[in-house]
Write a protein that holds these residues in place. Sequence first.
Motif, PDB file in Angstrom:
ATOM      1  N   THR A 665      48.078  77.039  61.283  1.00 44.65           N
ATOM      2  CA  THR A 665      47.300  78.276  61.163  1.00 44.65           C
ATOM      3  C   THR A 665      46.194  78.344  62.204  1.00 44.65           C
ATOM      4  OG1 THR A 665      45.897  77.232  59.478  1.00 44.65           O
ATOM      5  CG2 THR A 665      47.775  78.537  58.706  1.00 44.65           C
ATOM      6  N   ALA A 666      46.378  77.691  63.362  1.00 48.03           N
ATOM      7  CA  ALA A 666      45.347  77.666  64.391  1.00 48.03           C
ATOM      8  C   ALA A 666      45.105  79.044  64.993  1.00 48.03           C
ATOM      9  CB  ALA A 666      45.722  76.673  65.489  1.00 48.03           C
ATOM     10  N   ARG A 667      46.084  79.904  64.951  1.00 53.29           N
ATOM     11  CA  ARG A 667      45.912  81.278  65.432  1.00 53.29           C
ATOM     12  C   ARG A 667      45.787  82.218  64.229  1.00 53.29           C
ATOM     13  NH1 ARG A 667      47.201  82.411  70.809  1.00 53.29           N
ATOM     14  NH2 ARG A 667      47.966  80.627  72.003  1.00 53.29           N
ATOM     15  N   PRO A 668      44.962  83.251  64.358  1.00 49.22           N
ATOM     16  CA  PRO A 668      44.746  84.131  63.192  1.00 49.22           C
ATOM     17  C   PRO A 668      46.020  84.776  62.669  1.00 49.22           C
ATOM     18  CG  PRO A 668      43.742  85.036  65.201  1.00 49.22           C
ATOM     19  CD  PRO A 668      44.106  83.626  65.495  1.00 49.22           C
ATOM     20  N   SER A 669      46.952  85.136  63.561  1.00 48.83           N
ATOM     21  CA  SER A 669      48.190  85.759  63.084  1.00 48.83           C
ATOM     22  C   SER A 669      48.987  84.807  62.210  1.00 48.83           C
ATOM     23  CB  SER A 669      49.048  86.231  64.259  1.00 48.83           C
ATOM     24  OG  SER A 669      49.594  85.116  64.958  1.00 48.83           O
ATOM     25  N   ARG A 670      48.799  83.496  62.433  1.00 44.77           N
ATOM     26  CA  ARG A 670      49.555  82.523  61.650  1.00 44.77           C
ATOM     27  C   ARG A 670      48.901  82.236  60.311  1.00 44.77           C
ATOM     28  NH1 ARG A 670      51.014  78.933  66.969  1.00 44.77           N
ATOM     29  NH2 ARG A 670      52.749  80.258  67.671  1.00 44.77           N
ATOM     30  N   ILE A 671      47.575  82.424  60.211  1.00 44.61           N
ATOM     31  CA  ILE A 671      46.945  82.422  58.888  1.00 44.61           C
ATOM     32  C   ILE A 671      47.586  83.511  58.044  1.00 44.61           C
ATOM     33  CG2 ILE A 671      44.813  82.799  57.603  1.00 44.61           C
ATOM     34  CD1 ILE A 671      43.259  81.716  59.987  1.00 44.61           C
ATOM     35  N   ILE A 672      47.687  84.684  58.650  1.00 44.21           N
ATOM     36  CA  ILE A 672      48.286  85.826  57.956  1.00 44.21           C
ATOM     37  C   ILE A 672      49.745  85.542  57.619  1.00 44.21           C
ATOM     38  CG2 ILE A 672      48.926  88.258  58.206  1.00 44.21           C
ATOM     39  CD1 ILE A 672      46.448  88.537  60.070  1.00 44.21           C
ATOM     40  N   ALA A 673      50.494  85.020  58.601  1.00 48.98           N
ATOM     41  CA  ALA A 673      51.921  84.780  58.383  1.00 48.98           C
ATOM     42  C   ALA A 673      52.159  83.805  57.246  1.00 48.98           C
ATOM     43  CB  ALA A 673      52.557  84.268  59.669  1.00 48.98           C
ATOM     44  N   LYS A 674      51.381  82.738  57.200  1.00 55.07           N
ATOM     45  CA  LYS A 674      51.558  81.742  56.142  1.00 55.07           C
ATOM     46  C   LYS A 674      51.358  82.379  54.776  1.00 55.07           C
ATOM     47  CE  LYS A 674      49.470  77.563  54.240  1.00 55.07           C
ATOM     48  NZ  LYS A 674      48.269  76.709  54.276  1.00 55.07           N
ATOM     49  N   VAL A 675      50.275  83.149  54.630  1.00 51.18           N
ATOM     50  CA  VAL A 675      49.984  83.778  53.343  1.00 51.18           C
ATOM     51  C   VAL A 675      51.036  84.814  52.986  1.00 51.18           C
ATOM     52  CG1 VAL A 675      48.349  85.245  52.103  1.00 51.18           C
ATOM     53  CG2 VAL A 675      47.501  83.364  53.515  1.00 51.18           C
ATOM     54  N   GLU A 676      51.387  85.668  53.926  1.00 53.60           N
ATOM     55  CA  GLU A 676      52.277  86.786  53.606  1.00 53.60           C
ATOM     56  C   GLU A 676      53.698  86.303  53.296  1.00 53.60           C
ATOM     57  OE1 GLU A 676      50.791  89.582  52.964  1.00 53.60           O
ATOM     58  OE2 GLU A 676      48.990  88.540  53.656  1.00 53.60           O
ATOM     59  N   HIS A 677      54.153  85.246  53.954  1.00 48.44           N
ATOM     60  CA  HIS A 677      55.457  84.672  53.588  1.00 48.44           C
ATOM     61  C   HIS A 677      55.401  84.090  52.175  1.00 48.44           C
ATOM     62  CE1 HIS A 677      56.419  84.951  57.906  1.00 48.44           C
ATOM     63  NE2 HIS A 677      57.683  84.836  57.539  1.00 48.44           N
ATOM     64  N   THR A 678      54.300  83.417  51.854  1.00 51.40           N
ATOM     65  CA  THR A 678      54.161  82.825  50.526  1.00 51.40           C
ATOM     66  C   THR A 678      54.096  83.892  49.448  1.00 51.40           C
ATOM     67  OG1 THR A 678      53.014  80.909  51.465  1.00 51.40           O
ATOM     68  CG2 THR A 678      52.747  81.285  49.110  1.00 51.40           C
ATOM     69  N   VAL A 679      53.292  84.932  49.672  1.00 51.00           N
ATOM     70  CA  VAL A 679      53.166  86.018  48.698  1.00 51.00           C
ATOM     71  C   VAL A 679      54.521  86.676  48.450  1.00 51.00           C
ATOM     72  CG1 VAL A 679      52.223  88.338  48.348  1.00 51.00           C
ATOM     73  CG2 VAL A 679      50.715  86.479  49.090  1.00 51.00           C
ATOM     74  N   ALA A 680      55.249  86.964  49.538  1.00 52.36           N
ATOM     75  CA  ALA A 680      56.558  87.611  49.381  1.00 52.36           C
ATOM     76  C   ALA A 680      57.521  86.712  48.606  1.00 52.36           C
ATOM     77  CB  ALA A 680      57.132  87.958  50.753  1.00 52.36           C
ATOM     78  N   TRP A 681      57.468  85.407  48.878  1.00 53.90           N
ATOM     79  CA  TRP A 681      58.344  84.463  48.184  1.00 53.90           C
ATOM     80  C   TRP A 681      57.999  84.377  46.703  1.00 53.90           C
ATOM     81  CZ3 TRP A 681      62.818  82.381  49.420  1.00 53.90           C
ATOM     82  CH2 TRP A 681      63.283  81.258  48.747  1.00 53.90           C
ATOM     83  N   PHE A 682      56.726  84.293  46.396  1.00 56.16           N
ATOM     84  CA  PHE A 682      56.305  84.182  45.001  1.00 56.16           C
ATOM     85  C   PHE A 682      56.609  85.464  44.225  1.00 56.16           C
ATOM     86  CE2 PHE A 682      52.827  80.675  45.526  1.00 56.16           C
ATOM     87  CZ  PHE A 682      53.822  79.778  45.892  1.00 56.16           C
ATOM     88  N   LYS A 683      56.349  86.615  44.822  1.00 59.56           N
ATOM     89  CA  LYS A 683      56.599  87.883  44.121  1.00 59.56           C
ATOM     90  C   LYS A 683      58.093  88.068  43.829  1.00 59.56           C
ATOM     91  CE  LYS A 683      52.526  90.594  45.357  1.00 59.56           C
ATOM     92  NZ  LYS A 683      52.012  91.835  45.970  1.00 59.56           N
ATOM     93  N   ARG A 684      58.912  87.450  44.652  1.00 57.18           N
ATOM     94  CA  ARG A 684      60.356  87.535  44.435  1.00 57.18           C
ATOM     95  C   ARG A 684      60.750  86.904  43.100  1.00 57.18           C
ATOM     96  NH1 ARG A 684      64.672  84.787  48.702  1.00 57.18           N
ATOM     97  NH2 ARG A 684      66.546  85.892  48.008  1.00 57.18           N
ATOM     98  N   TYR A 685      59.936  85.935  42.629  1.00 61.48           N
ATOM     99  CA  TYR A 685      60.297  85.191  41.417  1.00 61.48           C
ATOM    100  C   TYR A 685      59.322  85.428  40.256  1.00 61.48           C
ATOM    101  CZ  TYR A 685      63.464  82.991  44.663  1.00 61.48           C
ATOM    102  OH  TYR A 685      64.457  82.777  45.594  1.00 61.48           O
ATOM    103  N   LEU A 686      58.537  86.511  40.345  1.00 66.90           N
ATOM    104  CA  LEU A 686      57.691  86.892  39.214  1.00 66.90           C
ATOM    105  C   LEU A 686      58.551  87.333  38.036  1.00 66.90           C
ATOM    106  CD1 LEU A 686      54.796  88.955  40.852  1.00 66.90           C
ATOM    107  CD2 LEU A 686      54.536  86.844  39.540  1.00 66.90           C
ATOM    108  N   LYS A 687      58.103  87.018  36.837  1.00 71.16           N
ATOM    109  CA  LYS A 687      58.797  87.434  35.627  1.00 71.16           C
ATOM    110  C   LYS A 687      57.941  88.426  34.837  1.00 71.16           C
ATOM    111  CE  LYS A 687      60.984  82.879  35.047  1.00 71.16           C
ATOM    112  NZ  LYS A 687      61.068  81.673  34.168  1.00 71.16           N
ATOM    113  N   ASN A 688      58.587  89.440  34.280  1.00 75.27           N
ATOM    114  CA  ASN A 688      57.948  90.360  33.333  1.00 75.27           C
ATOM    115  C   ASN A 688      56.679  90.987  33.885  1.00 75.27           C
ATOM    116  OD1 ASN A 688      59.941  89.569  31.404  1.00 75.27           O
ATOM    117  ND2 ASN A 688      58.679  87.757  30.910  1.00 75.27           N
TER     118      ASN A 688
END
Length: 689
Positions: A665-688
């Motif tokens: 995450t040394a570059r700001p775009s990669r801070i964003i990329a790390k979070v946004e990939h994680t958020v998208a992955w987690f939301k994919r498996y949210l229940k109810n």
Amino acid sequence: MLRTLTATMVATALLLSAPPAFAQAESSKSKFSAEDVFALEYANDVSIAPNGKHIVYVRQQFDEMTDSTKRSLWLIDVASGQHTPLFADNASYGNPTWSGDSTRLAFTSNRGGKNQIHVYWLATQTLAAVTAVNASPSQLSWSPDGRYIAFTMNQDAPKTDFAKSVYTPKKPKGATWAAAPIIVERTYYQRDGQGVLPSQYRQVFVVPSDGGNARQLTTGAYNHNGPLAWRRDSSALIFSANRNDNWEYQTGESDLWEVQLQSAELTQLTDRAGAEFAPAMSLDGNNLAYLWRSSEPEPYHNNKLQIHNFRTAQSRTLQAQLDRSLEQPKWLNESQLTVQYTDRAHTKVAVVGLNDDFYDVTDSLGGTYISRPYLSGMYSVAPTSGQIAFTHATAYRPADVAVITAEANAQARVLTDLNADVLDYRELASVNPIRYRSSFDGTEIEGWYMLPPNYDPNKRYPTMVEIHGGPHLAYGPVFAAEHQRYAAEGFVVFYNNYRGSTSYGKDFAMLLDGFYSSERDFADHMSGLDQLIEMGIADPDNLFIAGGSAGGIATAFAVGLTDRFNAAAATNPVINWISKTLTADSYLGQIRNQFPGMPWQQLEHYWNRSPLSVVENVTTPTLLFTGEKDRRTPISETEQFYQALQLKQVDTAMVRVPDAYHGVTARPSRIIAKVEHTVAWFKRYLKNQ
């Protein structure tokens, strides 16, 4: 069969701090967005003039057009608080260092293309480059008489006999050939962030402060390390080095050396087993302060403050019984020093007297690592006025510049508010402390949970545990852009200082010795999550886990122990300790200090600590996020886990970050990329939801 901790195993969890009042009114402020990351800025390299009248600091801002960090120099008048740019252009600035009389400022900058030392005369506002060197100077140090600036710089080593003997045919004019092969012969040949290293050694140099030729004072196939401490008569410099023939294998050894300015004659000042480093000369020249760390083969050591008296030739330890690791010794006056240390998730500055008195000045350093809530920060001392300038942090702001007098219970004056233009208009997640007992053995664990904006206490929320790296590092109640983004997306974020973390003493740091990662730190995380479920905050049907480096290892190990998580996101994990230690840049020290023997000697031990040993149990959808150039936890580790999970037909995604090292995450775009990939992955498996 899953090795899962049951509910009865967490019955010892003990809540030691009551939750805050949760009711919040709906706010007109917007949530912290991905784009807001680019707008963040923070102070670093704070340096107060010896007379205490001015502070200069490096203002670090993210540049959206270049996806990089801009580093400019800003000046603060301490009395008035006036805050003005000194150099804020397209060049990069660093290492600001005041002359002893406070009239001149030295710093490094690439203003002319190559990185050079520049000197700025405050009264006349005159600037001049004083070096013309071919490498990058660092660790600047003014001589007490103001005539010289010492610094360290890498120099190429001579070619070996083998390298000289290789025949290279002459390339025809205009021909285009492939890049030449790289010969590697050094024991320590690679470094994360740099790749395969050129064969170079760090040497000590000195240059006249009004410009001239830089003169090399040290030679040889050794690294000579700052900070550089001058004798008070400006006749010699003291530095740290290991000049033994086998130094590359002696990762925990270094001594203090002195080099004469005129003759370049070297004298060894210390020869104690372990590392002596960070020398600081007293104002009267009678005492040398420095740090010492044991070289015993174990993963954690406290740094101890040493005082050597030149008149008596005697050395002693100050605060010998203090179970904390001290850093950055600086002299406040002839009889007192200041030190920085971390204590129970706070970074502090304290005063230590030669009579062994000790008191804290402030506990609010930090904010120079803004993506995750790592403890960080630095400070500077003005001996003439007794003032301390430092990077000031809170849970809701990255580092600002603050100043305080070196007295017990003094009040700091914060001189900047670098993020008011953005964060004043954002509804941030609240950061709340929690303490509980680990189900593994009852060890008390400190953590924090972040409640999303407009939190409703009548609802349960999807909750993620985010695990810090190290493991001998620590989180704290400081600003974290990644965690604020997760909370803005509706997640409760739980993070803790699990066993092995620093700032709680050596015994606590050693609790993972031989068991990193394992059921032990796993229990520390799960017990905290269970406490949040019991408090009515976490939704037991929507639990997630994430972490980077050591946290990525813990994440990969956890999904082999339990199926309680909906999904996981492991950044820069180690999957197989055998392959990791024999491919990563940290192999020399890590094998010696963290393992009972070589991988081929202790195969079972390495295997049992590897997440790959429990991969048969994994059913949790797992996201992997790693830099393709990572040399600390090479991407081949990620590939092993990805391919194993693919063979098991477990939902898996591998995100490869081009040209990124371990600091993914040394570059700001990669801070964003790390979070946004994680958020998208987690939301994919949210229940109810």
